[in-house]
Design a protein around this motif. Structure first.
Motif, PDB file in Angstrom:
ATOM      1  N   TRP A 793       0.798  -1.224   0.000  1.00  0.00           N
ATOM      2  CA  TRP A 793       0.000   0.000   0.000  1.00  0.00           C
ATOM      3  C   TRP A 793       0.832   1.276   0.000  1.00  0.00           C
ATOM      4  O   TRP A 793       0.271   2.362   0.013  1.00  0.00           O
ATOM      5  CB  TRP A 793      -0.911   0.028   1.242  1.00  0.00           C
ATOM      6  CG  TRP A 793      -1.878  -1.101   1.244  1.00  0.00           C
ATOM      7  CD1 TRP A 793      -1.851  -2.217   2.028  1.00  0.00           C
ATOM      8  CD2 TRP A 793      -3.015  -1.247   0.396  1.00  0.00           C
ATOM      9  NE1 TRP A 793      -2.885  -3.052   1.732  1.00  0.00           N
ATOM     10  CE2 TRP A 793      -3.639  -2.473   0.729  1.00  0.00           C
ATOM     11  CE3 TRP A 793      -3.577  -0.476  -0.617  1.00  0.00           C
ATOM     12  CZ2 TRP A 793      -4.773  -2.941   0.100  1.00  0.00           C
ATOM     13  CZ3 TRP A 793      -4.713  -0.920  -1.246  1.00  0.00           C
ATOM     14  CH2 TRP A 793      -5.308  -2.137  -0.895  1.00  0.00           C
ATOM     15  N   GLN A 917      -6.163   5.812 -12.834  1.00  0.00           N
ATOM     16  CA  GLN A 917      -7.031   5.036 -11.948  1.00  0.00           C
ATOM     17  C   GLN A 917      -6.232   4.058 -11.095  1.00  0.00           C
ATOM     18  O   GLN A 917      -6.466   3.931  -9.886  1.00  0.00           O
ATOM     19  CB  GLN A 917      -8.072   4.284 -12.785  1.00  0.00           C
ATOM     20  CG  GLN A 917      -9.204   3.668 -11.962  1.00  0.00           C
ATOM     21  CD  GLN A 917     -10.312   3.144 -12.846  1.00  0.00           C
ATOM     22  OE1 GLN A 917     -10.155   3.014 -14.054  1.00  0.00           O
ATOM     23  NE2 GLN A 917     -11.452   2.841 -12.244  1.00  0.00           N
ATOM     24  N   ARG A 918      -5.275   3.366 -11.706  1.00  0.00           N
ATOM     25  CA  ARG A 918      -4.468   2.408 -10.950  1.00  0.00           C
ATOM     26  C   ARG A 918      -3.606   3.108  -9.894  1.00  0.00           C
ATOM     27  O   ARG A 918      -3.407   2.578  -8.801  1.00  0.00           O
ATOM     28  CB  ARG A 918      -3.585   1.604 -11.908  1.00  0.00           C
ATOM     29  CG  ARG A 918      -4.357   0.625 -12.777  1.00  0.00           C
ATOM     30  CD  ARG A 918      -3.511   0.127 -13.941  1.00  0.00           C
ATOM     31  NE  ARG A 918      -2.404  -0.691 -13.522  1.00  0.00           N
ATOM     32  CZ  ARG A 918      -2.457  -2.012 -13.375  1.00  0.00           C
ATOM     33  NH1 ARG A 918      -3.584  -2.643 -13.631  1.00  0.00           N
ATOM     34  NH2 ARG A 918      -1.400  -2.697 -12.985  1.00  0.00           N
ATOM     35  N   ASP A 921      -5.942   4.159  -7.043  1.00  0.00           N
ATOM     36  CA  ASP A 921      -6.342   2.974  -6.288  1.00  0.00           C
ATOM     37  C   ASP A 921      -5.190   2.429  -5.445  1.00  0.00           C
ATOM     38  O   ASP A 921      -5.403   1.876  -4.362  1.00  0.00           O
ATOM     39  CB  ASP A 921      -6.824   1.880  -7.253  1.00  0.00           C
ATOM     40  CG  ASP A 921      -8.123   2.266  -7.939  1.00  0.00           C
ATOM     41  OD1 ASP A 921      -8.806   3.179  -7.445  1.00  0.00           O
ATOM     42  OD2 ASP A 921      -8.449   1.654  -8.983  1.00  0.00           O
ATOM     43  N   TYR A 922      -3.950   2.600  -5.938  1.00  0.00           N
ATOM     44  CA  TYR A 922      -2.797   2.052  -5.231  1.00  0.00           C
ATOM     45  C   TYR A 922      -2.348   2.944  -4.077  1.00  0.00           C
ATOM     46  O   TYR A 922      -2.194   2.479  -2.952  1.00  0.00           O
ATOM     47  CB  TYR A 922      -1.641   1.860  -6.216  1.00  0.00           C
ATOM     48  CG  TYR A 922      -0.344   1.446  -5.564  1.00  0.00           C
ATOM     49  CD1 TYR A 922      -0.157   0.135  -5.134  1.00  0.00           C
ATOM     50  CD2 TYR A 922       0.690   2.366  -5.376  1.00  0.00           C
ATOM     51  CE1 TYR A 922       1.023  -0.250  -4.540  1.00  0.00           C
ATOM     52  CE2 TYR A 922       1.877   1.991  -4.774  1.00  0.00           C
ATOM     53  CZ  TYR A 922       2.041   0.676  -4.358  1.00  0.00           C
ATOM     54  OH  TYR A 922       3.208   0.301  -3.759  1.00  0.00           O
ATOM     55  N   LEU A 977     -12.134  10.638  -9.683  1.00  0.00           N
ATOM     56  CA  LEU A 977     -10.782  10.399  -9.181  1.00  0.00           C
ATOM     57  C   LEU A 977     -10.111  11.676  -8.709  1.00  0.00           C
ATOM     58  O   LEU A 977      -9.415  11.698  -7.685  1.00  0.00           O
ATOM     59  CB  LEU A 977      -9.925   9.738 -10.274  1.00  0.00           C
ATOM     60  CG  LEU A 977     -10.181   8.265 -10.596  1.00  0.00           C
ATOM     61  CD1 LEU A 977      -9.261   7.810 -11.717  1.00  0.00           C
ATOM     62  CD2 LEU A 977      -9.963   7.395  -9.368  1.00  0.00           C
TER      63      LEU A 977
END
Length: 1299
Positions: A793, A917-918, A921-922, A977
């Motif tokens: 994370w 987006q990745r 999200d990460y 986002l």
């Protein structure tokens, strides 16, 4: 048109005949029309309207009745009324025709009048069956001669086949009178009534239509009467034999119908005729059948072959006494409740229930004659040969014949027949090529033979002729037939064999006592479960499910003695509906059933050994997905039995085998690694219909030494597949890359093979197939995650350092960016440094490609690398994310240089959004600032706006729509986002103005011409509008108006639903321009429904607008004048002066003129005349020196409309329009000249009062010039006519420029 009233797939299941009254009413209409048309000689010829009306009515009746094709018994309550309503009028017409002694020609003229009634009666026979319908026909003996006379007068044209067929059926009922037919013979002709009937029936045997069936029934009933059987039957049989042999010797396309009719009649006679009279003729018919079965007719016509088989069967039954053998096996009670009660009692006592019925003891009568005629052997041989036939109807007839004849044979003879049938399973069996496989090698056997053998075994079992001692030998054959599948090129055959094998199992369960099937129930139940869940064909899966359900019902399913293992649970899971869907059946139902140990190994082995190498690609994919889930059920079994088998198949020369094997290996490895990482699969215990696999986060787990040594050979051989067995690029199996990806992500020490894997990924990213590129992208993402991993994370500094210092990663990014770059200009440089120009460039390009090099600009690698750019791992994004995004932005913006590569630009947009987006999200929204600056983000937004305007097209059509669609979907994601994301100075990444601009674009695209694009834009628009916690940069009024106008139930694919709602949004001032542009393009479209609904919605909206605002506050209400002003401004904006929009603008101008809006504005005085004049000038400027015929014709329509505007203030507008029309009279294109002349004529003759009064004195001369001149003549010859018109119209033509 009639059929449209009942849509395909409409539920026809009911409880009664709902349309009874309508059918009776329609029949009454037909009767009335028939009576009118047959009323007399003067009414013999009805007009075409009457015939058309009768045709419509009879077709309507047919549609109503055919709804009950699957439930014909619902018609029974009303069948007599319907039949009488048809037959009684026919009877009256026939009686009238015969009583008035009219000529044959006159009777023939009556036939068309009553044909509609015969047509309806034939439809009733087709739906309900002729045997049921005939019983309701009148059978008065007085009808016999009139019917026969009427039949003789029916024209022989094929159109009247239904009349002849129904009359023959009717006669077959009437001839069954219980007294001598000679009593009612009133004719004085040389032929008796019986001879006439036989002659007529024999005549119709040679007809190609259904008449031969009716004639066969008529002849059978006539010739088997007591008063005719001795005198006429032998003579008819002799005739049939003689004629059949003639056809056999001299076969043609015509007499084949006679042979068919003769065989059909003989089959009927030998079924219903008296046995004692037919016995002397049997030997001759057997010889006839033997000769015909070897002749050309049987080889070329499957129906004739079936009739020969059926006739042989009927003759064989006549040889034997009609008495069932006493030795046959009889189960005893067939009550399902009684059987279940016995099984329950036996289970409670923990003992096997006793077998019921005679098992092997034959109790025969003492005086029974065991002599079997020698001809029976020939007949049995014909039946056995029929079981091998290539036609299903022949095999099915032969199977029924074997069962029926065996039921009358002594036990020793019947045993030989059964043995011969079972031996069919062992013909052409080869040794198994794979010792590890449990399946027989059936590559050389005939599918027809196995199908026929299964049908015959089922028939023997149903009739109790397959004694229980045969089960030991039959059951293994049937279990193999359940999985019968033969590869034939790119497909396979065998579904009919598997279906028949399921029928055999169903017959076994019904025929035998549970105690007899206990030794075999395990094998049968396991194979039935495999067939019910894993077969490709839905009919086979459902047949297997039904057979298994029958077994559970007959044998019990409690799991104890005499019961199907876990039968009740399995039946609940694998029911008719759950196995109906192939995907659900394989991925869910089969996996759920694998939790039962009895079925687990068979399911897993069938999936791994059969489905993974199936010829159908979708089956191989489903098999790999099923193996993934099955690995969670029993991993040890998969690793022990499945994995070694699959590894051995990796080097197979068959591409299909390699593909399926690689897919399966990848899924097994993924499941294996997840299980080792702590993931588990929970099969829902409360709902047995679904098998749900839940995976959790994978922790790094290294393979132990034993596992590593056991498994390391798998990744080492994968790249070798490419080297040892080159695979064409077009057929490169994506499964290889899938294995790469699913192995690499799971922490296996594969450093020795990384380079070869990367080489494989790079080569496959350049593949021409998009599906292969997609799998290659996933594999590349897995390799990146393995080579340059990231923590769960947060960003690990050591991992980032490793990624920065990696030369391999730097090289990969260099290759990626190079492939993404689209050169706007291609320059070829010689060795001496000079630029190649002229013809030399073609030679160098040709030499470059011929020598093995790639094309200078190759779009396929660009598409593949554009996909993988959006799947970068976290470490790679943090190091090279901004560089990759910049390359993607440049690719999207390369409209001029890369317009033909729509797929590459589409993938680039998707990857830009994917990176954002990745990353969010990460690492959360704060992480995006570390890799993407606000300036770069704004550049990406500008690229999205460029994509929204992409209307590139090629031979495939509007390929730019692919780019626009992904851009639509990007905005809802990005707005969510980047909500609250700011840079170091506190400036928001995504400002409200940009959001408002995006909403305007989505509104414009929501009026798109293409339905699919319009739906995508509409869905994205409503998703953005419903983001209540986001500032969209638009007013609350606009937001609420859009939200309420476009309800959730809006069907974006339906133009009738979309455009009336969207047009109302024109009242929103801030989006009026975008909506106007979108609406204008739709009105100027080419689809009929699109143009109709968009145009009507626009006209209705414009006509509802007030001319001037009555409100004191300016801008509160949209008026016609302000709407017109906004519309005219579109012409002056450079972004809309494109043929795609400008032509539509001109066409919409014509619509506004046609609905009277512009005339209303021009009539408001001098205030708005200037706006109309400006419109005329901009259109004139737009078409100046234009070579587009479509645009010119649209402009001519506008000038025609402007020339007809009434009112004195519009004089200048009318004059300018007339000048333009006169100028176009000498245009270079004849089509434009013709349109201009027609437009002038319309404007001058139907225009306003002002223009008519102005030219009233010279109107005759003007019309003469316009109508008498051939405007297709060369332009030089038309200049004089144009000059005359200019003089008459008092218009000044522009001076011709001199060179």
């Amino acid at each position: 048109m009639v059929e449209e009233e009942f849509k395909e797939g409409e539920d026809a299941i009911g409880t009664h005949f709902e349309e009874h009254e309508e059918v009776i009413r329609l029949i009454a209409e037909l009767v009335e029309m028939a009576r009118m048309d047959s009323g007399g000689a003067e009414n013999n010829h009805s007009n075409n309207n009457d015939y058309h009306q009768a045709f419509v009515v009879q077709r309507r009746i047919r549609v109503l009745l055919e709804r009950y094709q699957e439930q014909p018994q619902l018609l029974d309550a009303h069948l007599e009324n319907m039949t009488n309503a048809i037959v009684i009028p026919i009877r009256e017409i026939i009686s009238t025709a015969n009583s008035t002694f009219i000529s044959k020609e006159t009777t023939a003229s009556i036939i068309p009048a009553v044909r509609a009634l015969f047509y309806v009666l034939n439809v009733v026979c087709s739906v309900r069956g002729w045997k049921t319908v005939v019983s309701f026909l009148p059978h008065d003996p007085s009808d016999l001669e009139p019917l026969l006379s009427f039949l003789a007068r029916v024209p022989i044209q094929p159109i009247y086949w239904d009349v002849r067929y129904v009359l023959l059926l009717w006669l077959s009922l009437v001839v069954m009178v219980p007294f001598d037919l000679a009593v009612i013979d009133s004719s004085f002709a040389s032929l008796s009534l019986i001879d006439t009937i036989v002659q007529q029936g024999t005549y119709f045997l040679a007809f190609a239509g259904k008449e031969y069936q009716g004639a066969s029934i008529l002849l059978t009933r006539v010739l088997t009467r007591r008063d005719t059987v001795n005198s006429h039957l032998p003579r008819f049989l002799s005739y049939c034999t003689t004629e059949a042999l003639k056809v056999h010797l001299e076969l043609s396309s015509i007499n084949i119908f006679l042979l068919r009719g003769i065989l059909h009649a003989l089959c009927s006679i030998y079924k219903f005729g008296p046995r004692n009279l037919l016995l002397p003729t049997l030997s001759g018919v057997v010889d006839l059948c033997s000769q015909l079965s070897e002749g050309p007719a049987a080889r070329s016509n499957s129906l004739v072959k079936k009739l020969i088989c059926k006739l042989s069967q009927r003759v064989g039954l006549c040889f034997l006494k009609p008495k069932l053998a006493a030795w046959r096996y009889q189960r005893g009670s067939r009550s399902l409740a009684a059987n279940l009660a016995k099984v329950t009692i036996s289970n409670s006592k923990n003992q096997l229930p006793p077998a019921q019925g005679g098992i092997a003891v034959a109790i025969e009568d003492v005086d029974e004659d065991n002599d079997v005629p020698e001809e029976i052997e020939s007949i049995i041989q014909l039946m056995l040969n029929g079981l091998r036939d290539k036609d299903t109807i022949v095999r099915w007839s032969a199977a029924k014949g074997v069962g029926r004849i065996s039921a009358r044979l002594p036990q020793e003879f019947a045993t030989e027949v059964v043995a011969s049938v079972i031996n069919l399973f062992y013909e052409d069996i080869l040794p198994s090529v794979d010792p590890s496989s449990s399946l027989l090698n059936l590559t050389a056997v005939s599918d027809s033979t196995w199908h026929g053998a299964c049908l015959a075994v089922a028939e023997l079992a149903r009739r109790g002729l397959l004694m229980p001692e045969w089960l030991e030998k039959v059951v293994p054959c049937v279990s193999n037939a359940l999985l019968f599948d033969q590869r034939r090129g790119v497909h396979s055959i065998g579904s009919h064999v598997r279906d028949a094998a399921n029928y055999v199992c169903w017959s076994f369960f019904r025929a035998y006592d549970p105690a007899l099937l206990v030794p075999h129930i395990s094998m049968l139940s396991q194979r039935l479960i495999v067939s019910a869940t894993l077969d490709r064909e839905v009919n086979v899966r459902r047949a297997a499910s039904a057979a298994f359900q029958e077994g559970v019902g007959r044998l019990g399913g409690s799991g104890e003695f005499g019961a199907v293992p876990n039968g009740i649970d399995v039946v609940t899971i694998a029911d008719y509906f759950s196995v109906g869907n192939r995907t659900t059946s394989i991925r869910e139902v089969a996996v759920t059933l694998s939790k039962y140990v009895e079925y687990r190994s068979d399911i897993i082995l069938h999936v791994s050994q059969v489905l993974t190498i199936h010829w159908d690609k979708s089956m191989r994919v489903l098999a790999s997905q099923a193996l993934y889930k099955l690995s969670f059920v029993d991993l040890d079994f998969v690793l022990t039995n499945v994995l070694p088998y699959l590894i051995s198949k990796v080097h197979s020369p068959d591409l299909i085998v390699r593909h399926g094997t690689c897919l399966a290996l990848g899924e097994i490895c993924l499941a294996w690694s997840q299980i080792r990482g702590g993931s588990s699969s929970n099969l829902n215990e409360t709902d047995g219909n679904q098998a749900k696999t839940q995976t959790h986060t994978i922790n790094p787990v290294w393979w132990n030494k034993d596992e590593h040594e056991k498994f390391i050979k798998l990744p080492s051989i994968l790249p070798g597949i490419i080297r040892e067995r080159p695979i064409p690029q077009l057929s490169l199996p994506p499964g290889i890359l899938l294995v790469n990806g699913k192995l690499a992500i799971h922490n296996i020490e594969f450093d020795l093979f990384i380079n070869s894997w990367w080489k494989l990924v790079h080569s496959t990213l350049e593949h021409r197939d998009e599906s292969v590129q997609a799998v290659a992208s996933k594999a590349a993402a897995s390799l990146m995650e393995y080579c340059w991993p990231s923590s769960s994370w947060s960003v690990d500094v050591s991992l980032l350092k490793r990624a920065k210092e990696s030369a391999k990663l730097s090289n990969f990014i260099d290759v990626l960016c190079k492939k993404l770059t689209f050169p706007r200009t291609v320059l070829l440089i010689n060795d001496n440094g000079t630029v190649v120009k002229g013809p030399q460039i073609h030679d160098i390009v040709k030499q470059h490609i011929t020598s093995g090099g790639a094309a200078i600009v190759d779009r396929f690698p660009r598409r593949g690398y554009a996909q993988v750019a959006g799947l970068l791992s976290a470490s790679v994004r943090h190091v090279y994310g901004s560089r990759v995004v910049q390359c993607l932005i440049d690719l999207v913006n390369s409209v001029e240089g890369g317009g033909e590569d729509a797929e590459g630009r589409r993938n680039a947009v998707t990857s830009i959004v994917g990176i954002y987006q990745r990353e969010v999200d990460y690492g959360g929204k704060d992480a995006i600032q570390q890799i993407i600056s606000r300036e770069l983000f704004l550049e990406s937004l500008d690229a999205l706006f460029v994509g929204l305007e992409d209307y590139s097209s090629d031979s495939r059509g509007d390929v730019g729509s692919w780019i626009r669609e992904v851009c639509f979907g990007a905005w809802p994601i990005l707005i969510q986002l980047f909500k609250g994301v700011v840079d170091a100075s506190g400036t928001a990444y995504l400002c409200p103005e940009t959001k408002a601009r995006a909403i305007g674009q989505l509104l414009r695209q929501s009026l798109e011409k293409i339905d699919r694009v319009r739906e995508s834009a509409g869905v994205a628009l409503m998703t953005v509008i419903r983001l209540n916690d986001v500032d969209l940069g638009i007013s609350n009024v606009a937001r609420e108006t859009i939200k309420h106008s476009l309800a959730e139930n809006t069907n974006w694919l339906n133009t009738a639903d979309v455009y009336p709602k969207m047009v109302k949004l024109l009242e929103i001032n801030e989006f009026r321009e975008d909506l106007l542009v979108g609406l204008v393009v739709s009105v100027g479209g080419i689809s009929e429904s699109l143009v109709r609904y968009s145009t009507s919605s626009l006209i209705e909206f414009v006509n509802s607008l007030p001319l001037e605002s009555e409100s004191i506050v300016s801008g509160e209400t949209l008026t016609l004048q302000s709407f017109f002003g906004n519309f005219v401004e579109l012409f002056s904006k450079p972004q809309y002066i494109k043929d795609r929009i400008s032509v539509a603008l001109i066409e919409v101008t014509d619509v506004l003129i046609g609905c009277g809006a512009i005339a209303k504005i021009a009539g408001d005085g001098e205030k708005w005349i200037g706006a109309v004049t400006k419109l005329s000038d901009v259109i004139k400027k737009e078409v100046f020196k234009c070579r587009d015929v479509k645009k010119l014709l649209a402009a001519i329509k506008v000038f025609i409309g402007l020339a007809t505007i009434p009112g004195a203030p519009a004089n200048s507008i009318r004059d300018k329009a007339l000048v333009q029309l006169v100028i176009y009279l000498t245009h270079a294109y004849p089509r434009v000249r013709r349109a201009s002349s027609e437009g002038l004529y319309i404007a001058l003759t139907t225009g306003s009062d002002e223009i008519v009064e102005k030219y009233v004195d010279v109107m005759d001369e003007i019309e003469e010039v316009l109508l008498a001149t051939d405007w297709d003549l060369p332009v030089a010859q038309l200049k004089g006519s144009r000059a005359k018109l200019a003089e008459f119209l008092c218009v000044k033509l522009p001076a011709v420029a001199t060179k």
